[in-house]
Design an enzyme around this catalytic site. Structure first.
Site, PDB file in Angstrom:
ATOM      1  N   GLY A 126      28.979  17.978 -21.065  1.00  0.00           N
ATOM      2  CA  GLY A 126      29.780  17.191 -22.003  1.00  0.00           C
ATOM      3  C   GLY A 126      29.640  15.682 -21.833  1.00  0.00           C
ATOM      4  N   ARG A 158      15.142   2.798 -14.806  1.00  0.00           N
ATOM      5  CA  ARG A 158      14.559   2.650 -16.143  1.00  0.00           C
ATOM      6  C   ARG A 158      13.263   1.837 -16.121  1.00  0.00           C
ATOM      7  NH1 ARG A 158      20.458   1.822 -19.102  1.00  0.00           N
ATOM      8  NH2 ARG A 158      20.962   4.055 -19.209  1.00  0.00           N
ATOM      9  N   GLU A 186      16.911   9.010 -18.418  1.00  0.00           N
ATOM     10  CA  GLU A 186      17.547   7.771 -17.937  1.00  0.00           C
ATOM     11  C   GLU A 186      18.085   6.922 -19.093  1.00  0.00           C
ATOM     12  OE1 GLU A 186      16.039   5.961 -14.491  1.00  0.00           O
ATOM     13  OE2 GLU A 186      14.803   7.670 -13.950  1.00  0.00           O
ATOM     14  N   THR A 202      17.057  15.932 -12.017  1.00  0.00           N
ATOM     15  CA  THR A 202      15.677  15.869 -11.532  1.00  0.00           C
ATOM     16  C   THR A 202      15.674  15.864  -9.998  1.00  0.00           C
ATOM     17  OG1 THR A 202      15.108  14.597 -13.492  1.00  0.00           O
ATOM     18  CG2 THR A 202      13.525  14.551 -11.691  1.00  0.00           C
TER      19      THR A 202
HETATM   20  N1  CAA Z   1      25.257  -2.949 -14.374  1.00  0.00           N
HETATM   21  C1  CAA Z   1      26.518  -3.168 -13.905  1.00  0.00           C
HETATM   22  N2  CAA Z   1      27.622  -2.907 -14.635  1.00  0.00           N
HETATM   23  C2  CAA Z   1      27.449  -2.416 -15.877  1.00  0.00           C
HETATM   24  C3  CAA Z   1      26.181  -2.178 -16.425  1.00  0.00           C
HETATM   25  C4  CAA Z   1      25.049  -2.479 -15.623  1.00  0.00           C
HETATM   26  N3  CAA Z   1      23.804  -2.258 -16.049  1.00  0.00           N
HETATM   27  N4  CAA Z   1      26.331  -1.681 -17.679  1.00  0.00           N
HETATM   28  C5  CAA Z   1      27.654  -1.624 -17.911  1.00  0.00           C
HETATM   29  N5  CAA Z   1      28.326  -2.070 -16.810  1.00  0.00           N
HETATM   30  C6  CAA Z   1      29.769  -2.196 -16.654  1.00  0.00           C
HETATM   31  C7  CAA Z   1      30.377  -3.036 -17.773  1.00  0.00           C
HETATM   32  O1  CAA Z   1      30.292  -4.402 -17.493  1.00  0.00           O
HETATM   33  C8  CAA Z   1      31.806  -2.550 -17.786  1.00  0.00           C
HETATM   34  O2  CAA Z   1      32.475  -3.144 -16.699  1.00  0.00           O
HETATM   35  P1  CAA Z   1      34.026  -3.623 -16.782  1.00  0.00           P
HETATM   36  O3  CAA Z   1      34.863  -2.412 -16.573  1.00  0.00           O
HETATM   37  O4  CAA Z   1      34.176  -4.598 -15.676  1.00  0.00           O
HETATM   38  O5  CAA Z   1      34.223  -4.218 -18.151  1.00  0.00           O
HETATM   39  C9  CAA Z   1      31.654  -1.069 -17.436  1.00  0.00           C
HETATM   40  O6  CAA Z   1      30.379  -0.922 -16.784  1.00  0.00           O
HETATM   41  C10 CAA Z   1      31.698  -0.174 -18.648  1.00  0.00           C
HETATM   42  O7  CAA Z   1      30.693  -0.610 -19.543  1.00  0.00           O
HETATM   43  P2  CAA Z   1      30.728  -0.206 -21.068  1.00  0.00           P
HETATM   44  O8  CAA Z   1      32.066  -0.527 -21.652  1.00  0.00           O
HETATM   45  O9  CAA Z   1      29.526  -0.816 -21.706  1.00  0.00           O
HETATM   46  O10 CAA Z   1      30.585   1.407 -20.966  1.00  0.00           O
HETATM   47  P3  CAA Z   1      30.404   2.509 -22.092  1.00  0.00           P
HETATM   48  O11 CAA Z   1      31.235   3.668 -21.717  1.00  0.00           O
HETATM   49  O12 CAA Z   1      30.573   1.921 -23.451  1.00  0.00           O
HETATM   50  O13 CAA Z   1      28.878   3.008 -21.901  1.00  0.00           O
HETATM   51  C11 CAA Z   1      26.483   2.944 -21.831  1.00  0.00           C
HETATM   52  C12 CAA Z   1      27.795   2.169 -21.688  1.00  0.00           C
HETATM   53  C13 CAA Z   1      25.384   1.881 -21.707  1.00  0.00           C
HETATM   54  C14 CAA Z   1      26.345   3.650 -23.158  1.00  0.00           C
HETATM   55  C15 CAA Z   1      26.365   3.939 -20.652  1.00  0.00           C
HETATM   56  O14 CAA Z   1      27.296   4.997 -20.788  1.00  0.00           O
HETATM   57  C16 CAA Z   1      24.967   4.543 -20.515  1.00  0.00           C
HETATM   58  O15 CAA Z   1      24.049   3.922 -19.971  1.00  0.00           O
HETATM   59  N6  CAA Z   1      24.781   5.819 -20.971  1.00  0.00           N
HETATM   60  C17 CAA Z   1      23.523   6.527 -20.751  1.00  0.00           C
HETATM   61  C18 CAA Z   1      23.603   7.339 -19.469  1.00  0.00           C
HETATM   62  C19 CAA Z   1      22.244   7.669 -18.922  1.00  0.00           C
HETATM   63  O16 CAA Z   1      21.339   6.852 -18.918  1.00  0.00           O
HETATM   64  N7  CAA Z   1      22.086   8.901 -18.388  1.00  0.00           N
HETATM   65  C20 CAA Z   1      20.857   9.307 -17.784  1.00  0.00           C
HETATM   66  C21 CAA Z   1      21.126   9.887 -16.424  1.00  0.00           C
HETATM   67  S1  CAA Z   1      19.767  10.009 -15.299  1.00  0.00           S
HETATM   68  C22 CAA Z   1      18.566  11.028 -15.953  1.00  0.00           C
HETATM   69  O17 CAA Z   1      18.431  11.154 -17.108  1.00  0.00           O
HETATM   70  C23 CAA Z   1      17.565  11.739 -15.170  1.00  0.00           C
HETATM   71  C24 CAA Z   1      17.903  12.306 -13.880  1.00  0.00           C
HETATM   72  O18 CAA Z   1      17.760  13.442 -13.583  1.00  0.00           O
HETATM   73  C25 CAA Z   1      18.356  11.468 -12.852  1.00  0.00           C
END
Ligand code: CAA
Length: 396
Positions: A136, A251, A371, A165
């Site tokens: 989810g 990334r 990612e 992964t």
């Molecule tokens: N570095 C540090 N802090 C960050 C940040 C970054 N790159 N990006 C956001 N933040 C912080 C924000 O500043 C904010 O902080 P505050 O509470 O102080 O304001 C907090 O995080 C929340 O940020 P958002 O309000 O922007 O969060 P959101 O809920 O709207 O979501 C999003 C942001 C970019 C969409 C995020 O949810 C995202 O990246 N989603 C994709 C997830 C993803 O990449 N999943 C892949 C997992 S790994 C994989 O695929 C492979 C594996 O097997 C490992």
């Protein structure tokens, strides 16, 4: 592989040339020979990865004081490009082990945690995995439902992670769980969980993936897994920044891996175009083929430059989230486009797995998803430009 293309744009430093040449040789000698069979058999190439560990590659991202090679993000971008050029499953293993886990822990772990785990990760004694995604909660990472319940002086984790992964053989996981789902991202907390923890079970994801078929994609179950208080990474409630910080490292690995796919396809198209004759001429002398080769070479260099820029910002410790997303977006879209065009150029020779181009074509769509999907990368880029609408508080 063509040696004539690709390198000029990188303006490599001496240490980049050393990293590139070592990784190019190891990719050719250790990974390329087993890539096709590992893909067909859908088997993680453990022996090849152990051979890379013996060469120090599994510690490339860590300082020498932790047993690593001390490479910076630019050198690592060469590493991911060279391994991505021959096998995205091995490149994906490395992006997770080196970027999402080793670099993330080096940045956020307490000294005692780092002293315990980083040398083991650097030597390859254990592999690392990063457990964020849930059924989810994919793109909406703050919606995770795996909970961390207070338990005496520690925590108990309950929940399930998917598509992890390296998840079957990892010796340590960074697990993201929430101390209170109502808090959204402010409840997310990062925990270190050893692979042999009581209450942790793992199994391979069901179904056959389009690509990355020799990667381990696992479902993890946490059935009251006990975690000591000192195994929290960073602050309780501070795990979302750890997760996003890890993705800022990982990334770049996906983007650089996509550059590797682009370079491999360009090499294959040039080699085929020079060797194949039709209508009494080299195929490479037809203008429609030349247009494709010229456009592919231009996109490959553009993807490489965006990736190197993101890596250079990381080297200087500069805020780079937007530039990392731009590199990941552009490079992976280009890899999808040009791997498909290379299959067309090579015809039947690109359509069977006797050519690695067939595998590059199936692996490339995964790069758009892993990612953070490319839709999410666009959200990250756009928010950096226009800002987030804090009054509505809604995710765009
Ligand atoms: N570095 C540090 N802090 C960050 C940040 C970054 N790159 N990006 C956001 N933040 C912080 C924000 O500043 C904010 O902080 P505050 O509470 O102080 O304001 C907090 O995080 C929340 O940020 P958002 O309000 O922007 O969060 P959101 O809920 O709207 O979501 C999003 C942001 C970019 C969409 C995020 O949810 C995202 O990246 N989603 C994709 C997830 C993803 O990449 N999943 C892949 C997992 S790994 C994989 O695929 C492979 C594996 O097997 C490992």
């Amino acid at each position: 592989m063509s040696e004539a293309t690709g390198d000029g744009v990188a303006l490599p430093r001496p240490q980049d040339v050393v990293a590139r040449d070592l990784c190019r040789r190891l990719a050719r000698e250790i990974v390329a020979p087993i890539a096709r069979e590992a893909d067909v058999e859908r088997v993680f190439p453990a022996a090849a990865v152990r051979a890379l560990a013996a060469e120090g590659i599994l510690g490339a991202a860590l300082p020498t004081a932790r047993g690593g090679l001390g490479w910076d993000a630019l050198q690592l971008s060469h590493l991911y490009e060279e391994f991505g050029r021959v096998d995205q499953s091995v490149r994906g293993f490395l992006s997770v082990h080196l970027g999402l886990v080793s670099q993330c822990l080096h940045e956020f772990a307490a000294e005692a945690q780092a002293a315990h785990w980083l040398p083991r990760l650097a030597s390859g004694e254990i592999f690392g995995a990063y457990a964020l995604t849930e059924v989810g909660a994919g793109s909406d990472a703050a919606a995770i439902a795996t909970v961390a319940e207070a338990d005496g002086d520690g925590w108990r984790l309950r929940g399930e992670k998917v598509w992890i992964t390296n998840g079957l053989s990892a010796g340590v996981f960074i697990v993201f769980a929430t101390v209170d789902p109502a808090l959204r991202h402010k409840g997310v907390t990062a925990f270190l969980v050893p692979g042999d923890a009581d209450g942790l079970s793992r199994e391979r994801m069901s179904g056959v993936e389009l690509g990355h078929r020799s990667s381990e994609h696992a479902r993890l179950r946490f059935d009251g897994v006990r975690v000591a208080r000192d195994q929290v990474v960073g602050e309780v409630g501070g795990g979302f920044k750890v997760a996003m910080g890890g993705l800022d490292h990982g990334r770049i690995g996906v983007a650089a891996g996509a550059v590797g796919t682009l370079q491999a396809c360009l090499d294959a198209a040039i080699e085929f175009g020079r060797a194949r004759r039709q209508f009494g001429r080299r195929v490479a002398d037809f203008q429609m083929v030349q247009q494709r080769i010229a456009d592919m070479a231009t996109d490959t260099d553009a993807a490489r430059l965006l990736t190197r820029r993101a890596a250079l910002l990381a080297v200087h410790g500069v805020e780079r989230t937007k530039q990392v997303s731009m590199a990941k977006l552009f490079a992976t879209e280009a890899a999808c486009k040009w791997s498909a065009e290379t299959v067309l150029l090579l015809g039947s020779r690109g359509y069977v797995n006797e050519s690695p181009v067939e595998r590059h074509y199936r692996d490339a769509p995964g790069l758009r998803i892993y990612e953070g999907t490319n839709l999410i990368q666009r959200i990250v880029i756009a928010r950096a430009l226009v800002g987030k609408d804090t009054r509505q508080g809604a995710t765009s």
